[in-house]
Design an enzyme around this catalytic site. Structure first.
Site, PDB file in Angstrom:
ATOM      1  CG  HIS A  14      30.901  12.426 -18.824  1.00 17.16           C
ATOM      2  ND1 HIS A  14      32.277  12.518 -18.789  1.00 17.16           N
ATOM      3  CD2 HIS A  14      30.600  11.372 -18.020  1.00 17.16           C
ATOM      4  CE1 HIS A  14      32.764  11.569 -18.020  1.00 17.16           C
ATOM      5  NE2 HIS A  14      31.770  10.859 -17.535  1.00 17.16           N
ATOM      6  CG  HIS A  45      34.971  17.401 -28.494  1.00 16.50           C
ATOM      7  ND1 HIS A  45      35.903  16.398 -28.460  1.00 16.50           N
ATOM      8  CD2 HIS A  45      35.202  18.164 -27.388  1.00 16.50           C
ATOM      9  CE1 HIS A  45      36.666  16.527 -27.385  1.00 16.50           C
ATOM     10  NE2 HIS A  45      36.264  17.606 -26.719  1.00 16.50           N
ATOM     11  CD  GLU A  46      33.640  21.435 -26.140  1.00 17.83           C
ATOM     12  OE1 GLU A  46      33.293  21.272 -24.949  1.00 17.83           O
ATOM     13  OE2 GLU A  46      34.833  21.370 -26.506  1.00 17.83           O
ATOM     14  CG  HIS A  77      33.146  17.603 -22.697  1.00 24.74           C
ATOM     15  ND1 HIS A  77      33.958  16.734 -22.014  1.00 24.74           N
ATOM     16  CD2 HIS A  77      33.957  18.230 -23.600  1.00 24.74           C
ATOM     17  CE1 HIS A  77      35.205  16.830 -22.469  1.00 24.74           C
ATOM     18  NE2 HIS A  77      35.220  17.719 -23.440  1.00 24.74           N
TER      19      HIS A  77
END
Length: 688
Positions: free
Chosen positions: A478, A471-472, A475
């Site tokens: 992104h 999940h991290e 980021h």
């Protein structure tokens, strides 16, 4: 404040290290304060020059000039706030308490400058033919000034400045007190018999934590940020589970680290500020500038999902209660039993539990053969650890990221282990933001809070921690893939209820059979995780969704409840916090004692110490987009370079340079649909 800064200060000039990585080997606590103060002074002077420019406003002399301004301040603040959240010290705490109101005043001085706004407003109303990213920048800049209160009268602006200073200071206070409360609430165990069920590495870590705090020969169970604690799924001792759970849920409610006066003041001041800006409450203010559009839209979604989620949780509770009854006839299921018996039931039904999985989930292998491998197969990325570059703490690892053509893309820093000086949870930060205007490439950081093993021992993960790692890194992608012109549009500079979307999509690759086969290898024998276990993991994805959805929705609804109040409706007595919380959960239909909110008010850092006030709904709002996008990947063949390149080009690379929902429609070919989310969460009843 002074613009004079010693040339020897590491922030005085841009870092000469690769990609502009801050020179942490040279940076000391003593460098932050003068650099921040000088940065504010320099920034104010730059903005003053823009506001008083005798030439008519143009994109170049106003918008672009604002994007170029404040670079010293930006360099100092990105490094400072990253370190203060990941490795705080009393000295850093003092600096943060001092600069918080100064920064609020600094921002207000710019956003409430009517001369500057007049130039922006003139551009906004001129009907200029602009490139799409510049047009969006103008729109967002104009909106930001209006929302900041630039059109208010003098008296209202004066009060707004006071409110912003108080709110910023209280956010710092809440975070500092919560970290202290969390450290103080750690559970000391002196009888090893209580640790039955905990694996050897967890015991070893607890022994080391106890020794570090002066309790040699004992074991210290440090708390994680959410209500539920990982140890609750493992500890066979019901008494220990109860002790840990109760320590978790009373954090911040009294003693020396009482967060209740602070959270009440924050709720009241944010409510007053929202009304001053023309909104009925803070929730309306937040939602109006997000993809949700309104607090009513947020409420409609949460209220739609809650009844079915709680119904699913009650069904799950019946099965867990039966399992407890078999162990202890007559015993009543309690919230501290849930995780333990959920694991027991899953083990019985699936012949699999976290204890069996953990030896196959070693941190370094999950990172390199899981997270990095998926990024390679999807996007062609490769990673090289840079042992010659240092982070802000000895535990930080630095990786250079290369594109498929061998060109350097940026740096990725991984800070995975917990420590007393790190706030709870997991998050991503930028140290350098990509911008072609400034010719800068990204430097991003992922922080987790995994228990650090004893020297020489492996770091073994629970499956939830594997998902968090993916999940991290979503980021991080992104930020790394950002390909924008303006720094304010870089990477994750998107609405709060959109920012979780790419990271949630990246979780899907943790479940991909080819990726699992690469990273799920026994850390001692080298044997792959049995194929039937991988199948079982996939089959079990909906196990416990009633609990997971209910605890999340309870927190999201609690966040909304606090921030739908007017100033006079906020309780004044800290002792009323529990009653308010109970009444809010009852009204929302999620008052199920066996499943308390993921965060109770006193340790709800997202709502009171972080940037998610009235925005905790963002996770499930973004999950609508995520689940729909996962379906798109599956419809188009799943894990492939073609799909990865399309997702990167259509969405990840665009950052905040356009309306984010347009970026989604470019990818999906239509507006998002909620059906995939309902199916994933086991909420088919909602659609009925």
């Amino acid at each position: 404040m002074t613009a004079e800064l010693d040339a020897e200060n590491p922030f005085a000039a841009p870092s000469t290290l690769p990609y502009g990585l801050p020179d942490f080997a040279r940076i000391g606590e003593e460098h932050y304060r003068p650099a921040i103060l000088a940065g504010m002074a320099e920034h104010r002077a730059e903005v003053e020059a823009i506001a008083t420019d005798p030439e008519p406003p143009t994109v170049e002399n106003t918008l672009v000039a604002l994007e170029r301004a404040g670079r010293l301040l930006h360099r100092a603040l990105t490094a400072f706030f990253n370190q203060s959240s990941a490795d705080s010290t009393p000295g850093l705490d003092e600096i943060e308490a001092e600069i918080a109101p100064l920064l609020a005043a600094h921002t207000d001085a710019i956003r409430l400058d009517r001369r500057l706004f007049a130039r922006i407003d003139a551009l906004h109303t001129a009907g200029l033919e602009l490139e799409p990213d510049t047009a969006w920048l103008l729109h967002r800049t104009h909106t930001a000034f209006v929302r900041a209160g630039v059109r208010l009268g003098d008296d209202a602006q004066d009060r707004l400045r006071e409110l912003n200073a108080e709110i910023t200071s209280l956010e710092t206070t809440f975070g500092r007190d919560l970290l202290a409360a969390q450290n103080a609430a750690a559970v000391l165990v002196t009888d090893e018999a209580e640790l039955v069920g905990l694996p050897d590495d967890a015991r070893s870590a607890a022994a080391r934590a106890a020794a570090e705090r002066g309790h040699a020969g004992a074991w210290l169970l440090e708390l994680e940020l959410p209500t539920q604690q990982g140890v609750l799924a493992m500890a066979a001792s019901r008494a220990l589970r109860e002790r840990v759970f109760r320590a978790s849920v009373v954090r911040g409610a009294g003693d020396d680290h009482d967060t209740r006066p602070t959270l009440l003041a924050l709720a009241r001041l944010r409510a007053e500020r929202a009304q001053l800006l023309g909104f009925p409450h803070h929730a309306a203010f937040v939602a109006s500038d997000a993809t949700a559009g309104s607090a009513e839209a947020v409420a409609e979604m949460l209220d739609r999902l809650a009844p079915a989620a709680v119904a699913n949780a009650r069904t799950e509770a019946e099965e867990l209660a039966a399992a407890l009854e078999r162990d202890e006839p007559g015993a009543q299921l309690a919230p501290w039993d849930w995780s333990y018996y959920a694991q027991r039931v899953r083990a019985e039904r699936r012949s699999l539990d976290d204890a069996a999985l953990r030896p196959y989930l070693e941190l370094d292998r999950v990172l390199t053969e899981g997270v990095f491998r998926a990024a390679h197969e999807l996007y062609g990325l490769t990673f090289t650890e840079r042992h010659d570059l240092v982070g802000y703490h000895p535990d930080v690892r630095v990786f250079e990221v290369f594109d498929e053509d061998g060109a350097g893309l940026g740096l990725f820093l991984g800070d995975f282990w917990t420590r007393d000086s790190k706030r709870g949870g997991a998050w991503m930060n930028n140290l350098v933001e990509q911008s072609s205007l400034l010719d800068e490439k990204p430097v991003v950081v992922n922080n987790l809070n995994i228990t650090k093993p004893a020297a020489g021992e492996p770091t073994l993960l629970a499956w939830d921690q594997v998902i968090t790692l993916f999940h991290e890194f979503g980021h991080a992608l992104h930020g790394l893939f950002s390909a924008v012109r303006y720094p304010s549009q870089s990477g994750t500079e998107v609405p709060r209820d959109f920012v979780e979307y790419p990271s949630q999509v990246n979780e899907m690759w943790a479940w991909h059979p080819r990726i699992v086969a690469a990273f799920a290898v026994h850390h001692v024998t080298g044997e792959p995780m049995p194929a039937q276990w991988v199948t079982t993991l996939l089959d079990a994805r909906q196990d416990g969704e009633g609990f997971a959805t209910t605890e999340y929705l309870s927190a999201a609804l609690l966040d909304q409840a606090w921030y739908r109040l007017s100033p006079h409706e906020v309780p004044t007595d800290p002792a009323q916090v529990d009653d308010f919380e109970a009444a809010a959960l009852e009204r929302a239909g999620v008052a199920f004692a066996l499943v308390p909110p993921r965060y109770r008010s006193t340790y709800f850092n997202h709502a009171f110490g972080g940037g998610y006030s009235a925005g905790y709904y963002s996770y499930i709002w973004s999950e609508v987009l995520d689940a729909d996008t996962v379906e798109w990947f599956e419809e188009n063949g799943g894990l492939s370079r073609a799909n990865g390149d399309r997702f990167r080009a259509s969405l990840l690379s665009r950052g905040g340079s356009m309306d984010p929902m347009e970026a989604f429609r470019d990818l999906r070919g239509r507006a998002p649909q909620i059906g995939p989310l309902l199916a994933r969460r086991g909420l088919a009843a909602v659609a009925a």
